[in-house]
Design an enzyme around this catalytic site. Structure first.
Site, short mmCIF file in Angstrom:
data_model
loop_
_atom_site.label_atom_id
_atom_site.label_comp_id
_atom_site.label_asym_id
_atom_site.label_seq_id
_atom_site.Cartn_x
_atom_site.Cartn_y
_atom_site.Cartn_z
N GLU A 239 -4.54 3.44 6.18
CA GLU A 239 -4.35 3.06 4.67
C GLU A 239 -4.97 4.61 4.23
O GLU A 239 -4.37 5.16 3.10
CB GLU A 239 -5.06 2.14 4.13
N SER B 45 -11.12 0.09 3.66
CA SER B 45 -10.10 -0.39 4.65
C SER B 45 -9.41 0.74 5.21
O SER B 45 -8.75 1.42 4.50
CB SER B 45 -9.32 -1.53 4.29
N ARG C 174 0.89 -1.11 -0.20
CA ARG C 174 -0.09 0.24 -0.10
C ARG C 174 0.88 1.22 -0.05
O ARG C 174 0.61 2.09 0.55
CB ARG C 174 -0.85 0.00 1.24
#
Length: 339
Positions: free
Chosen positions: A335, A239, A165
């Site tokens: 995130e 998320s 990520r």
């Protein structure tokens, strides 16, 4: 013709539905629009926020600068050989619609990334991933405009420095470039990825006899819809936290205390632990605090039920981080990007 608007609500521009405002906002439809915009003297001195689908963003305050909304469209074949097709995509294209475009044409590599919200231009910034696949697996190159100079630059896969990520655009080059288009190398003969998560189980439930990239895409869509709230119905950014990667020794210590703790072995030294499981064990799943809360079906998702403030969601995230660290000794990294 570029139209710069003043004092614009950003509520419809972010999937959390946070009603913050921007001092200025402009929508751009081409590389040339971006270069023209960056040449304007008044624009050069303003703080800038580059916006795609607003699906990985938490607005904690009004933005006292210029929001640049990327609307660059277009999908085309750049080149092709016996095994592969290189597809060039405008940064403003909807990610999921692009994945479906590829699936419909038998171009393999992105089917596991179905139904991820956002735009194509934002995908490499985050190195988005799901069900055992990441952008870096099919990414070929991207073209971006440097904000300081207005010059175009190409970034190869290696130059993007992809991580979990993560990419150069979240680190050394953060806020320095505007991505205009992205090119992917997709395969005519698929390699199926069905071992991660519930994909194989879902395929079996769907009665799939012959594996295909469409079947995998359909299964991923089914799984995501069962677990994740639709931002059109409940404000969220998917998320909120990354799944932490911890030393294998530490994982074994935790497993000795709680044999139920799940983990995905990445190497002899590293194990990935589902952040949602950790959060759920700390008692956060389904908790509501006025207009905000933790989703009832997926503890990894923080939600805005309507009228929530970005700072309240940020504070909730910090409380969750603290409780997970106290109980498991694991720090959760977000995130979602805070503005």
């Amino acid at each position: 013709m570029l139209t710069i608007q003043s004092n614009v609500s950003l509520k419809k521009y972010n999937t959390f539905g946070i009603d913050a405002s921007a001092r200025y906002l402009v929508e751009v439809d081409s590389d040339e629009d971006i270069q023209t915009l960056l040449q304007l003297p008044d624009v050069q001195t303003l703080p800038k926020l580059i916006l795609g689908g607003g699906s990985n963003l938490l607005l904690t305050q009004d933005f006292n600068g210029l929001v640049v909304k990327i609307n660059i469209k277009g999908i085309s074949t750049a080149k092709e050989d016996r095994d592969s097709v290189w597809v060039r995509v405008g940064a403003g294209e909807n990610w999921h619609e692009f994945v479906l475009y590829c699936v419909e044409r038998g171009l393999a590599g992105l089917e596991n990334l179905s139904l991820i919200p956002g735009t194509v231009g934002a995908a490499p910034m985050q190195n988005i991933g799901a069900y055992g696949v990441e952008i870096k697996d099919t990414f070929d190159r991207l073209e971006a405009v440097e904000i300081a100079t207005g010059q175009k630059r190409i970034f190869t896969n290696e130059e993007c420095r992809f991580g979990y990520r993560d990419s150069i655009f979240k680190n050394e080059a953060k806020g320095e470039y505007i991505i205009c288009n992205v090119q992917f190398k997709l395969q005519k003969t698929p390699t199926f990825h069905v071992a991660y998560g519930d994909i194989q189980k879902t395929l079996d439930q769907m009665g799939v006899k012959e594996l295909s990239i469409k079947a995998i895409s359909d299964a991923v869509i089914k799984i995501r819809r069962s677990k994740l709230p639709d931002p059109a119905e409940i404000g969220n950014a998917g998320s909120f936290f990354k799944n932490p990667e911890i030393p294998a020794d530490r994982y074994n210590e935790l497993k000795a205390v709680d044999p139920e703790i799940p983990g995905y072995i990445l190497s002899d030294e590293v194990v990935k632990v589902p952040a949602g499981w950790l959060i759920e064990q700390c008692g956060w799943k389904g908790k509501r605090f006025g207009a905000i809360g933790v989703h009832a079906r997926q503890a990894l998702v923080l939600v805005n039920y309507g009228g929530g403030k970005g700072n309240d969601i940020r504070q909730l995230a910090e409380k969750i981080q603290t409780s997970v660290e106290e109980q498991f000794g694991i720090h959760l990294h977000t995130e979602v990007n805070f503005v």
